[in-house]
Design a protein around this motif. Structure first.
Motif, PDB file in Angstrom:
ATOM      1  N   SER A 105       4.125   1.953   2.120  1.00  0.00           N
ATOM      2  CA  SER A 105       5.082   2.994   1.764  1.00  0.00           C
ATOM      3  C   SER A 105       4.383   4.331   1.951  1.00  0.00           C
ATOM      4  O   SER A 105       3.201   4.475   1.633  1.00  0.00           O
ATOM      5  N   VAL A 106       5.106   5.312   2.475  1.00  0.00           N
ATOM      6  CA  VAL A 106       4.485   6.607   2.735  1.00  0.00           C
ATOM      7  C   VAL A 106       5.426   7.727   2.317  1.00  0.00           C
ATOM      8  O   VAL A 106       6.643   7.629   2.481  1.00  0.00           O
ATOM      9  N   THR A 107       4.836   8.764   1.740  1.00  0.00           N
ATOM     10  CA  THR A 107       5.594   9.950   1.367  1.00  0.00           C
ATOM     11  C   THR A 107       4.691  11.159   1.556  1.00  0.00           C
ATOM     12  O   THR A 107       3.480  11.022   1.708  1.00  0.00           O
TER      13      THR A 107
ATOM     14  N   ALA B 194       3.662  14.744   8.396  1.00  0.00           N
ATOM     15  CA  ALA B 194       2.766  13.627   8.705  1.00  0.00           C
ATOM     16  C   ALA B 194       3.353  12.312   8.206  1.00  0.00           C
ATOM     17  O   ALA B 194       3.280  11.286   8.898  1.00  0.00           O
ATOM     18  N   ALA B 195       3.965  12.333   7.029  1.00  0.00           N
ATOM     19  CA  ALA B 195       4.532  11.099   6.465  1.00  0.00           C
ATOM     20  C   ALA B 195       5.612  10.533   7.381  1.00  0.00           C
ATOM     21  O   ALA B 195       5.668   9.318   7.592  1.00  0.00           O
ATOM     22  N   TRP B 196       6.452  11.386   7.910  1.00  0.00           N
ATOM     23  CA  TRP B 196       7.509  10.895   8.799  1.00  0.00           C
ATOM     24  C   TRP B 196       6.923  10.296  10.073  1.00  0.00           C
ATOM     25  O   TRP B 196       7.467   9.349  10.627  1.00  0.00           O
ATOM     26  N   THR B 197       5.808  10.824  10.522  1.00  0.00           N
ATOM     27  CA  THR B 197       5.141  10.251  11.690  1.00  0.00           C
ATOM     28  C   THR B 197       4.558   8.883  11.356  1.00  0.00           C
ATOM     29  O   THR B 197       4.747   7.917  12.093  1.00  0.00           O
ATOM     30  N   ILE B 198       3.873   8.787  10.235  1.00  0.00           N
ATOM     31  CA  ILE B 198       3.277   7.515   9.818  1.00  0.00           C
ATOM     32  C   ILE B 198       4.361   6.461   9.615  1.00  0.00           C
ATOM     33  O   ILE B 198       4.177   5.293   9.926  1.00  0.00           O
TER      34      ILE B 198
ATOM     35  N   LEU C 185       0.855  -1.179   0.000  1.00  0.00           N
ATOM     36  CA  LEU C 185       0.000   0.000   0.000  1.00  0.00           C
ATOM     37  C   LEU C 185       0.894   1.233   0.000  1.00  0.00           C
ATOM     38  O   LEU C 185       1.923   1.255   0.674  1.00  0.00           O
ATOM     39  N   ALA C 186       0.523   2.254  -0.751  1.00  0.00           N
ATOM     40  CA  ALA C 186       1.267   3.513  -0.777  1.00  0.00           C
ATOM     41  C   ALA C 186       0.349   4.636  -0.307  1.00  0.00           C
ATOM     42  O   ALA C 186      -0.800   4.727  -0.740  1.00  0.00           O
ATOM     43  N   LEU C 187       0.854   5.453   0.594  1.00  0.00           N
ATOM     44  CA  LEU C 187       0.109   6.597   1.106  1.00  0.00           C
ATOM     45  C   LEU C 187       0.826   7.885   0.716  1.00  0.00           C
ATOM     46  O   LEU C 187       2.048   7.978   0.849  1.00  0.00           O
ATOM     47  N   LEU C 188       0.075   8.871   0.280  1.00  0.00           N
ATOM     48  CA  LEU C 188       0.624  10.188  -0.009  1.00  0.00           C
ATOM     49  C   LEU C 188      -0.036  11.181   0.926  1.00  0.00           C
ATOM     50  O   LEU C 188      -1.263  11.300   0.956  1.00  0.00           O
TER      51      LEU C 188
END
Length: 123
Positions: A83-85, A93-97, A2-5
């Protein structure tokens, strides 16, 4: 996988928190944001003018608050391979996730980021 933006600042709607405003998992995020904003973000979004909400400081904190509150509500549903960016302030927020820092730290650092940007423009 899964990728989150996590998006950056944009136009804020008074409905930004509606889907998760009453979710227990999001309460710590709302509390941390309230400490920085001087008001509960769920109330602030409904009572401030568009100009006040688009002010860099408020907008950055509200943007990160929204993403982190949503994440708090869905974290248990995410796959281990996620994966998160993030774009612009969405990186906070991405660094927290991604587990780099806590929601409290992300919001505190977002506050500093927004204040530093204001100081830089004032020079």
């Amino acid at each position: 996988m899964l990728a989150l933006l996590c998006g950056g600042q944009g136009t804020l709607s008074d409905k930004i928190f509606d889907l998760f405003a009453d979710q227990t998992a999001a309460e710590p995020v709302f509390a941390a944001a309230a400490a920085l904003l001087g008001a509960d973000p769920r109330e602030l979004i409904r009572t401030r003018s568009a100009d006040e909400l688009s002010a860099n400081h408020s907008s950055q904190i509200l943007t990160v608050t929204s993403t982190l509150a949503i994440h708090a509500c869905i974290a248990d549903l995410l796959t281990e391979q996620t994966s998160v960016t993030g774009y612009s302030v969405g990186e906070m927020a991405a660094w927290t996730i991604a587990g780099i820092w806590t929601a409290d730290e992300a919001l505190r650092l977002t506050d500093i980021r927004a204040l530093d940007a204001r100081r830089s423009r004032a020079r």
